[in-house]
Design an enzyme around this catalytic site. Structure first.
Site, PDB file in Angstrom:
ATOM      1  N   GLY A 105      55.829  46.769  10.008  1.00 53.97           N
ATOM      2  CA  GLY A 105      56.767  47.874   9.851  1.00 53.97           C
ATOM      3  C   GLY A 105      56.138  49.236  10.118  1.00 53.97           C
ATOM      4  O   GLY A 105      55.345  49.399  11.038  1.00 53.97           O
ATOM      5  N   VAL A 106      56.500  50.203   9.296  1.00 55.76           N
ATOM      6  CA  VAL A 106      55.987  51.572   9.423  1.00 55.76           C
ATOM      7  C   VAL A 106      54.467  51.582   9.312  1.00 55.76           C
ATOM      8  O   VAL A 106      53.769  52.240  10.087  1.00 55.76           O
ATOM      9  CB  VAL A 106      56.612  52.496   8.345  1.00 55.76           C
ATOM     10  CG1 VAL A 106      55.914  53.839   8.297  1.00 55.76           C
ATOM     11  CG2 VAL A 106      58.094  52.688   8.605  1.00 55.76           C
ATOM     12  N   ASP A 107      53.938  50.825   8.365  1.00 57.16           N
ATOM     13  CA  ASP A 107      52.491  50.765   8.136  1.00 57.16           C
ATOM     14  C   ASP A 107      51.760  50.322   9.404  1.00 57.16           C
ATOM     15  O   ASP A 107      50.798  50.961   9.840  1.00 57.16           O
ATOM     16  CB  ASP A 107      52.214  49.808   6.976  1.00 57.16           C
ATOM     17  CG  ASP A 107      50.816  49.919   6.389  1.00 57.16           C
ATOM     18  OD1 ASP A 107      50.127  50.921   6.624  1.00 57.16           O
ATOM     19  OD2 ASP A 107      50.429  48.973   5.675  1.00 57.16           O
ATOM     20  N   SER A 137      60.680  51.975   1.383  1.00 54.78           N
ATOM     21  CA  SER A 137      61.141  50.715   0.781  1.00 54.78           C
ATOM     22  C   SER A 137      62.439  50.170   1.363  1.00 54.78           C
ATOM     23  O   SER A 137      62.894  49.107   0.949  1.00 54.78           O
ATOM     24  CB  SER A 137      61.267  50.823  -0.746  1.00 54.78           C
ATOM     25  OG  SER A 137      59.987  50.884  -1.341  1.00 54.78           O
ATOM     26  N   GLY A 185      63.042  49.177   4.473  1.00 53.45           N
ATOM     27  CA  GLY A 185      62.873  48.222   5.561  1.00 53.45           C
ATOM     28  C   GLY A 185      62.625  46.827   5.017  1.00 53.45           C
ATOM     29  O   GLY A 185      63.463  46.267   4.306  1.00 53.45           O
ATOM     30  N   TYR A 232      60.938  45.845   2.627  1.00 48.26           N
ATOM     31  CA  TYR A 232      60.948  45.737   1.169  1.00 48.26           C
ATOM     32  C   TYR A 232      62.360  45.640   0.595  1.00 48.26           C
ATOM     33  O   TYR A 232      62.537  45.405  -0.593  1.00 48.26           O
ATOM     34  CB  TYR A 232      60.193  46.908   0.537  1.00 48.26           C
ATOM     35  CG  TYR A 232      58.677  46.760   0.553  1.00 48.26           C
ATOM     36  CD1 TYR A 232      58.027  45.725   1.207  1.00 48.26           C
ATOM     37  CD2 TYR A 232      57.887  47.674  -0.116  1.00 48.26           C
ATOM     38  CE1 TYR A 232      56.660  45.605   1.205  1.00 48.26           C
ATOM     39  CE2 TYR A 232      56.506  47.565  -0.132  1.00 48.26           C
ATOM     40  CZ  TYR A 232      55.897  46.523   0.535  1.00 48.26           C
ATOM     41  OH  TYR A 232      54.528  46.399   0.527  1.00 48.26           O
TER      42      TYR A 232
END
Length: 170
Positions: free
Chosen positions: A32-34, A118, A120, A122
């Protein structure tokens, strides 16, 4: 109060002082973003995460690293609650935004770009994720004057923009 805007685009392309990473507790990159931030920023971000956060970071907390090759000065990493895994304490989600803004203030940042934390993988319900972001940002006494919520998806961008406009005083 900071200027709050919804931006349609890629978080990793934002020319701001701080790009916020929705990180995992381990602080070692991921999906994801990370994953996008670590890929775009290069190995310097991971090296700094390992050096600065050898034991990771608690849910709701935030800390900073270099931005590596990103068009920002710093990355502020924050760990959102994983709704899909049963972490449903909304105060931790609010804390992500507040702590990120506090860290940005300590760094002397004047601009910051957030993902929708959170919402996405999560699984935090999107409408409440947007409401929590706006609540935390608007109630903050941060000195950052340019706050962006960046969405890659047009529908999410439209929802964030509408929520921002609905919350503005008439």
């Amino acid at each position: 109060m900071p200027t709050l805007t919804a931006v349609l685009g890629d978080l990793t392309d934002q020319h701001v002082d701080v790009i916020v990473n929705a990180a995992s507790n381990a602080m070692r990159g991921g999906g994801g973003v990370d994953g996008a931030i670590h890929r775009a920023g290069g190995p310097a971000i991971l090296a700094d995460c390992i050096a600065r956060f050898p034991n990771g970071l608690a849910t709701g907390d935030a800390g900073w690293t270099t931005a590596g090759d990103l068009p920002a000065r710093w990355v502020v990493h924050t760990v959102g609650p994983n709704f899909a895994a049963g972490e449903r304490d909304r105060s931790r989600l609010l804390s992500c935004y507040r702590r990120a803004l506090e860290v940005a203030d300590r760094l002397g940042a004047s601009s910051i770009a957030f993902p929708l934390i959170s919402a996405g993988i999560y699984g935090w319900p999107r409408a409440d994720a947007i409401a929590a972001a706006l609540e935390a940002i608007r109630s903050s006494d941060a000195l950052v004057d340019d706050v962006r919520i960046v969405a890659r998806d047009a529908a999410i961008h439209d929802e964030v923009r509408a929520a921002i406009q609905a919350a503005e005083p008439s």
